[in-house]
Write a protein that holds these residues in place. Structure first.
Motif, PDB file in Angstrom:
ATOM      1  N   SER A 166     130.879  -3.713 -42.943  1.00  0.00           N
ATOM      2  CA  SER A 166     130.525  -2.327 -42.624  1.00  0.00           C
ATOM      3  C   SER A 166     130.198  -1.525 -43.879  1.00  0.00           C
ATOM      4  O   SER A 166     129.571  -0.469 -43.806  1.00  0.00           O
ATOM      5  CB  SER A 166     131.679  -1.653 -41.870  1.00  0.00           C
ATOM      6  N   ARG A 167     130.596  -2.012 -45.051  1.00  0.00           N
ATOM      7  CA  ARG A 167     130.295  -1.343 -46.307  1.00  0.00           C
ATOM      8  C   ARG A 167     128.922  -1.714 -46.845  1.00  0.00           C
ATOM      9  O   ARG A 167     128.523  -1.232 -47.916  1.00  0.00           O
ATOM     10  CB  ARG A 167     131.362  -1.687 -47.354  1.00  0.00           C
ATOM     11  N   LEU A 168     128.238  -2.603 -46.149  1.00  0.00           N
ATOM     12  CA  LEU A 168     126.902  -3.035 -46.568  1.00  0.00           C
ATOM     13  C   LEU A 168     125.903  -2.764 -45.453  1.00  0.00           C
ATOM     14  O   LEU A 168     125.402  -3.693 -44.806  1.00  0.00           O
ATOM     15  CB  LEU A 168     126.919  -4.527 -46.932  1.00  0.00           C
ATOM     16  N   PRO A 169     125.598  -1.506 -45.169  1.00  0.00           N
ATOM     17  CA  PRO A 169     124.647  -1.195 -44.097  1.00  0.00           C
ATOM     18  C   PRO A 169     123.224  -1.602 -44.478  1.00  0.00           C
ATOM     19  O   PRO A 169     122.913  -1.800 -45.658  1.00  0.00           O
ATOM     20  CB  PRO A 169     124.770   0.326 -43.961  1.00  0.00           C
ATOM     21  N   GLY A 170     122.385  -1.726 -43.496  1.00  0.00           N
ATOM     22  CA  GLY A 170     121.000  -2.099 -43.760  1.00  0.00           C
ATOM     23  C   GLY A 170     120.791  -3.593 -43.666  1.00  0.00           C
ATOM     24  O   GLY A 170     121.733  -4.390 -43.700  1.00  0.00           O
ATOM     25  N   GLU A 171     119.535  -3.964 -43.584  1.00  0.00           N
ATOM     26  CA  GLU A 171     119.195  -5.377 -43.462  1.00  0.00           C
ATOM     27  C   GLU A 171     119.408  -6.132 -44.775  1.00  0.00           C
ATOM     28  O   GLU A 171     119.832  -7.274 -44.779  1.00  0.00           O
ATOM     29  CB  GLU A 171     117.734  -5.522 -43.003  1.00  0.00           C
ATOM     30  N   VAL A 172     119.072  -5.488 -45.879  1.00  0.00           N
ATOM     31  CA  VAL A 172     119.278  -6.085 -47.202  1.00  0.00           C
ATOM     32  C   VAL A 172     120.258  -5.205 -47.969  1.00  0.00           C
ATOM     33  O   VAL A 172     120.121  -3.973 -47.980  1.00  0.00           O
ATOM     34  CB  VAL A 172     117.952  -6.217 -47.975  1.00  0.00           C
ATOM     35  N   ALA A 173     121.229  -5.806 -48.613  1.00  0.00           N
ATOM     36  CA  ALA A 173     122.286  -5.054 -49.292  1.00  0.00           C
ATOM     37  C   ALA A 173     121.730  -4.190 -50.421  1.00  0.00           C
ATOM     38  O   ALA A 173     120.938  -4.661 -51.244  1.00  0.00           O
ATOM     39  CB  ALA A 173     123.338  -6.016 -49.838  1.00  0.00           C
ATOM     40  N   ASP A 174     122.147  -2.935 -50.443  1.00  0.00           N
ATOM     41  CA  ASP A 174     121.803  -2.043 -51.544  1.00  0.00           C
ATOM     42  C   ASP A 174     122.579  -2.458 -52.794  1.00  0.00           C
ATOM     43  O   ASP A 174     123.792  -2.696 -52.712  1.00  0.00           O
ATOM     44  CB  ASP A 174     122.155  -0.603 -51.163  1.00  0.00           C
ATOM     45  N   PRO A 175     121.933  -2.561 -53.954  1.00  0.00           N
ATOM     46  CA  PRO A 175     122.635  -3.005 -55.172  1.00  0.00           C
ATOM     47  C   PRO A 175     123.854  -2.150 -55.506  1.00  0.00           C
ATOM     48  O   PRO A 175     124.891  -2.670 -55.952  1.00  0.00           O
ATOM     49  CB  PRO A 175     121.565  -2.910 -56.262  1.00  0.00           C
ATOM     50  N   GLY A 176     123.755  -0.823 -55.310  1.00  0.00           N
ATOM     51  CA  GLY A 176     124.896   0.046 -55.577  1.00  0.00           C
ATOM     52  C   GLY A 176     126.057  -0.230 -54.645  1.00  0.00           C
ATOM     53  O   GLY A 176     127.218  -0.292 -55.075  1.00  0.00           O
ATOM     54  N   ASP A 177     125.761  -0.388 -53.341  1.00  0.00           N
ATOM     55  CA  ASP A 177     126.810  -0.730 -52.374  1.00  0.00           C
ATOM     56  C   ASP A 177     127.453  -2.068 -52.720  1.00  0.00           C
ATOM     57  O   ASP A 177     128.668  -2.256 -52.579  1.00  0.00           O
ATOM     58  CB  ASP A 177     126.238  -0.784 -50.966  1.00  0.00           C
TER      59      ASP A 177
END
Length: 317
Positions: A166-177
């Motif tokens: 749940s801490r990695l929303p989106g289809e591709v992980a955001d580098p900051g997240d």
């Protein structure tokens, strides 16, 4: 005796039918499961949603029908972190009991770690010496280490693959997240390192759970169809090489990796981060994969109590 083990986990509800008796390895006879992913069916207040509760009740009811059809004589129902930590956990347990008649036993995180450790010890035997086991579930990471069948250290951390995804929303992980999640995971695990290092280095490091099995398969271990007795191993070098690739993939692309199921593809990156951090911080270059885990531990503990009763009866006679 034919036993039925109902495992209400954070990812999957699994009803396993086994033929078992004291002194012998339990033999799987039938498997009935559904990926409910209860850890992901939470409302903002941390309660399992109505849809999640209804799916759980339906799955428990269908498991009872399977138990009757397969001739199960003893049912061992239990729940882990998803129900244990849900804001409405007590209500969920009452709903299941009222609508199905099944009283789920809620295991603590330490109980999960201890029972999984028992299964791993029985699988690999005393020749493993000081044994360390890691288990990544949907809601938690269990760590246990010791020289006996009861571990000297058994702990549970809120680092399950489903919970962290749940801490990695989106289809591709955001580098900051991704960096923030990596820091969080390592900070949690680092707090347990001292407890283990005081015991000395393990003679044998092992991993259990679907997450570790899929990571091992991804990095070259034998497929599931090769059989449970085929040795499988996860190396930190192999896992580290895959991490950047996993981070750049969508869940759909991860699902194309051999051995990765579509239902767990979204969680694979978070699970890999936990596995990599644990191996690094505990100083482990490789982990042997054990096919037995919590369900087998529950069965073995039940058989141990039966064996003790029968032994006492024989002595008294």
């Amino acid at each position: 005796m034919r036993l039925g083990v109902l495992d209400v986990g954070s990812n999957t509800v699994h009803f396993l039918v086994v033929d078992a008796h004291p002194g012998a390895a339990p033999l799987p006879a039938y498997s009935h499961k559904a990926e409910l992913r209860l850890a992901e069916l939470l409302e903002e207040n941390g309660a399992i949603s109505e849809a999640g509760v209804e799916r759980l009740v339906s799955m428990v009811a269908s498991s009872l029908r399977v138990a009757e059809d397969k001739g199960v004589v003893d049912l061992l129902p239990f729940a882990t972190s998803a129900v244990r930590e849900a804001a409405n956990g007590e209500e969920v347990l009452r709903r299941v009991a009222d609508e199905t008649g099944v009283a789920l036993t809620v295991l603590s995180g330490q109980d999960e770690a201890r029972l999984t450790f028992l299964a791993v010890r029985r699988w690999f035997g005393w020749s493993s010496g000081r044994l360390l086991n890691l288990d990544i579930g949907g809601g938690s990471l269990e760590v246990a280490c010791g020289i006996d069948e009861q571990p000297d250290v058994a702990t549970s951390l809120p680092l399950g693959a489903g919970r962290l995804t749940s801490r990695l929303p989106g289809e591709v992980a955001d580098p900051g997240d991704l960096r923030e999640l990596r820091r969080h995971i390592r900070a949690e695990i680092a707090g347990t390192v001292g407890d283990l290092t005081r015991l000395g280095p393990p003679d044998h490091a092992v991993a259990t759970s679907k997450t570790f099995k899929q990571l091992a398969r991804m990095t070259g271990a034998a497929p599931e169809g090769a059989g449970v007795r085929v040795p499988r191993r996860l190396t930190r070098a192999g896992l580290s090489a895959w991490l950047p690739r996993l981070a750049a993939m969508t869940p759909g692309e991860r699902a194309q990796i051999p051995g990765v199921s579509p239902g767990r593809a979204r969680q694979l990156l978070a699970g890999a981060l936990v596995a990599d951090a644990a191996m690094d911080l505990f100083g482990l270059e490789e982990l042997d994969i054990c096919p037995w885990a919590l369900r087998e531990g529950i069965i073995l503990r039940r058989l141990d109590t039966m064996d003790g009763h029968e032994s006492r009866t024989a002595i008294e006679a």
